[in-house]
Write a protein that holds these residues in place. Structure first.
Motif, short mmCIF file in Angstrom:
data_model
loop_
_atom_site.label_atom_id
_atom_site.label_comp_id
_atom_site.label_asym_id
_atom_site.label_seq_id
_atom_site.Cartn_x
_atom_site.Cartn_y
_atom_site.Cartn_z
N ASN A 263 26.65 37.22 26.52
CA ASN A 263 26.65 36.11 25.56
C ASN A 263 27.71 36.31 24.49
O ASN A 263 28.28 37.39 24.36
CB ASN A 263 25.28 35.98 24.91
CG ASN A 263 24.16 35.62 25.89
OD1 ASN A 263 23.02 35.58 25.51
ND2 ASN A 263 24.48 35.37 27.15
N ASP A 264 27.95 35.27 23.68
CA ASP A 264 29.03 35.35 22.69
C ASP A 264 28.51 35.50 21.26
O ASP A 264 28.64 36.55 20.66
CB ASP A 264 29.91 34.10 22.78
CG ASP A 264 31.19 34.27 21.97
OD1 ASP A 264 32.10 34.96 22.44
OD2 ASP A 264 31.25 33.74 20.85
N TRP A 265 28.00 34.44 20.67
CA TRP A 265 27.39 34.42 19.33
C TRP A 265 28.37 34.54 18.17
O TRP A 265 27.96 34.70 17.02
CB TRP A 265 26.28 35.47 19.21
CG TRP A 265 25.19 35.18 20.19
CD1 TRP A 265 24.91 35.84 21.34
CD2 TRP A 265 24.25 34.09 20.12
NE1 TRP A 265 23.87 35.23 22.01
CE2 TRP A 265 23.45 34.15 21.28
CE3 TRP A 265 24.03 33.06 19.18
CZ2 TRP A 265 22.43 33.24 21.55
CZ3 TRP A 265 23.01 32.15 19.45
CH2 TRP A 265 22.22 32.25 20.62
N ALA A 266 29.66 34.39 18.43
CA ALA A 266 30.63 34.43 17.32
C ALA A 266 30.49 33.22 16.41
O ALA A 266 30.57 33.33 15.18
CB ALA A 266 32.05 34.52 17.86
N SER A 267 30.28 32.05 16.99
CA SER A 267 30.21 30.83 16.17
C SER A 267 29.02 30.88 15.21
O SER A 267 29.12 30.42 14.07
CB SER A 267 30.12 29.59 17.07
OG SER A 267 31.29 29.44 17.83
N HIS A 268 27.90 31.42 15.67
CA HIS A 268 26.76 31.58 14.76
C HIS A 268 27.11 32.55 13.63
O HIS A 268 26.73 32.32 12.47
CB HIS A 268 25.53 32.05 15.53
CG HIS A 268 24.69 30.94 16.08
ND1 HIS A 268 25.11 30.14 17.12
CD2 HIS A 268 23.47 30.48 15.70
CE1 HIS A 268 24.17 29.24 17.38
NE2 HIS A 268 23.17 29.42 16.52
N GLY A 269 27.80 33.62 13.98
CA GLY A 269 28.20 34.57 12.95
C GLY A 269 29.10 33.93 11.91
O GLY A 269 28.97 34.18 10.70
N ILE A 270 30.03 33.07 12.35
CA ILE A 270 30.92 32.38 11.41
C ILE A 270 30.14 31.40 10.56
O ILE A 270 30.31 31.34 9.34
CB ILE A 270 32.05 31.66 12.18
CG1 ILE A 270 32.94 32.69 12.89
CG2 ILE A 270 32.88 30.79 11.23
CD1 ILE A 270 33.92 32.06 13.87
N GLU A 271 29.24 30.63 11.20
CA GLU A 271 28.45 29.66 10.44
C GLU A 271 27.58 30.33 9.41
O GLU A 271 27.41 29.80 8.30
CB GLU A 271 27.58 28.83 11.39
CG GLU A 271 26.97 27.59 10.74
CD GLU A 271 25.87 27.90 9.73
OE1 GLU A 271 25.79 27.21 8.69
OE2 GLU A 271 25.05 28.84 9.98
N HIS A 272 27.03 31.47 9.72
CA HIS A 272 26.17 32.17 8.76
C HIS A 272 26.92 32.48 7.47
O HIS A 272 26.34 32.42 6.38
CB HIS A 272 25.63 33.46 9.37
CG HIS A 272 24.58 33.24 10.40
ND1 HIS A 272 24.09 34.26 11.21
CD2 HIS A 272 23.90 32.12 10.77
CE1 HIS A 272 23.17 33.76 12.03
NE2 HIS A 272 23.04 32.47 11.78
N GLU A 273 28.19 32.79 7.59
CA GLU A 273 28.97 33.09 6.38
C GLU A 273 29.20 31.83 5.54
O GLU A 273 29.23 31.89 4.31
CB GLU A 273 30.31 33.71 6.76
CG GLU A 273 30.20 35.03 7.50
CD GLU A 273 29.31 36.04 6.80
OE1 GLU A 273 29.27 36.05 5.56
OE2 GLU A 273 28.63 36.81 7.51
N ILE A 274 29.31 30.68 6.19
CA ILE A 274 29.48 29.42 5.46
C ILE A 274 28.20 29.06 4.71
O ILE A 274 28.20 28.80 3.50
CB ILE A 274 29.87 28.28 6.42
CG1 ILE A 274 31.20 28.58 7.11
CG2 ILE A 274 29.95 26.95 5.67
CD1 ILE A 274 31.53 27.64 8.26
N SER A 275 27.08 29.05 5.43
CA SER A 275 25.82 28.64 4.79
C SER A 275 25.28 29.69 3.84
O SER A 275 24.49 29.37 2.95
CB SER A 275 24.78 28.26 5.84
OG SER A 275 24.59 29.27 6.80
#
Length: 388
Positions: A263-275
């Motif tokens: 699996n990847d999960w990079a996009s979730h990691g990036i979004e977490h920093e925004i929110s």
């Protein structure tokens, strides 16, 4: 396909009217319960009164922790831990969406731990024990009702981190689609984006020879696409609500749809920093990040993106190169998110470039993220700049 082991201990009680069984089911686990919920929505809908009456009728002693925030705060987790310890409670009942259930999981892990529960989110400690919990789900989105993962925000430090353990899988989760009838339209939108994003994180994989898993993923994506607008047009569309709720659970219940895949999960990691900094809805952040992540990484495996375009969006491959087909699927994703009402840019939330460096640095604090394409700080920064 990679080797795997799979076990999911959560008991699912699914169907219209099943929320009426909350008291009797909870009573089989405990008579001393922490009741965790969010804002006033469950009170306006009548669910709070129903649950409380059921607990009373089942002779269950309960203590309340209300007001759990979207992007649940560490401060709420601390308060829940205090209440469980002070009142000698031995079970947690979460009534709400993903934020409420995530907070309940963190409380469950924090009670028997002698240190700071935040240690579990900063890799300083691992969960060794947890108070058992159950859930009544009110929003189709995160899948937390059937997995061992959780995400908590440390608002003072502007950090949002995930943790997890098999020990915090809910013992049971009640999925009554009628509870989602009163969900605001924007939450239906963001929840649907979240579901699709969970599938994306698993579907866009470099692992070869996984045809069944790919079709599992594609079927969930297609089902969300077919049902979200039905639910938006008619909030009490029973079939659409049920389908969305089950999609949310199946999209992230411990990896069932992608067993044997990286699996990847990079996009979730990036979004977490925004929110973490701006406290925007998680689904909104994913709607902004994911199409841009797709554009940035698709050349790692354009054939998978081309397959996505044809199978999920029905785009004809005739007269198109693999790259053109891949980009058409990405554009269809962006257009769909926009059509249902999700944001496309950070500027729609008045977010500028002032914190991009910090977000990129925090995203890779523990090293490069993602597996489809390993992302370093400069990669994350480039994707964030695309999101503006």
């Amino acid at each position: 396909m990679l080797p795997f082991t799979f076990h999911n201990p959560t008991r699912i009680i699914f169907g219209e009217g099943k929320a009426s069984e909350t008291g009797s089911i909870t009573a089989t686990y405990s008579k001393n319960v922490l009741l965790v919920y969010g804002g006033n929505s469950i009170k306006r809908s009548g669910l709070y009164e129903s649950v409380v009456n059921q607990l009373q009728q089942a002779n269950i002693r309960y203590v309340e922790l209300g007001g759990v925030e979207p992007n649940p705060r560490l401060t709420s987790v601390y308060e829940g831990i205090r209440l469980v310890r002070e009142h000698k409670l031995d079970f947690i009942l979460a009534v709400g969406g993903g934020s409420v259930i995530d907070a309940a999981k963190a409380i469950a892990a924090g009670v028997p731990y002698e240190g700071d529960v935040w240690d579990f989110f900063t890799n300083k400690a691992h969960i060794q024990a947890a108070v058992p919990l159950g859930a009544v789900l009110t929003l189709a989105a995160t899948g937390t009702e059937m997995n061992g993962s959780m995400v908590i925000s440390h608002w003072e430090q502007k950090l949002k981190r995930g943790s997890g353990s098999p020990l915090v899988y809910p013992r049971f989760s009640i999925l009554d689609p009628t509870l989602t009838y009163t969900v605001p339209a924007n939450q239906t939108v963001y929840g649907s984006v979240d579901i699709m994003s969970h599938v994306f994180e698993q579907y866009f994989s470099l692992t070869p020879d996984t045809p069944l898993q790919e079709r599992f993923c594609e079927s969930i994506l297609q089902t969300v696409i077919e049902n979200v607008e039905l639910a938006l047009d008619n909030p009490e569309h029973a079939a659409a609500r049920a389908n969305l709720m089950w999609c949310g659970t199946m999209a992230l219940n411990g990896g069932q749809i992608s067993l044997g895949m990286q699996n990847d999960w990079a996009s979730h990691g990036i979004e977490h920093e925004i929110s973490a900094i701006y406290d925007i809805p998680h689904g909104a952040g994913l709607s902004i990040v994911f199409p841009n992540w797709m554009k940035y990484v698709y050349k790692e495996r354009p054939d998978r993106f081309a397959q996505y375009a044809t199978r999920v969006w029905g785009i004809s491959p005739e007269g198109k190169t693999t790259d053109e087909l891949a980009l058409a699927g990405i554009e269809a994703t962006r257009q769909f998110f926009t059509r249902i009402g999700a944001e496309a840019t950070l500027s729609e939330f008045n977010i500028d470039d002032s914190q991009l460096e910090r977000m990129a640095e925090e995203a890779v604090r523990y090293g490069p993220i993602g597996s489809f394409k390993r992302l370093h700080k400069e990669d994350v920064l480039a994707i964030l700049q695309m999101c503006l």
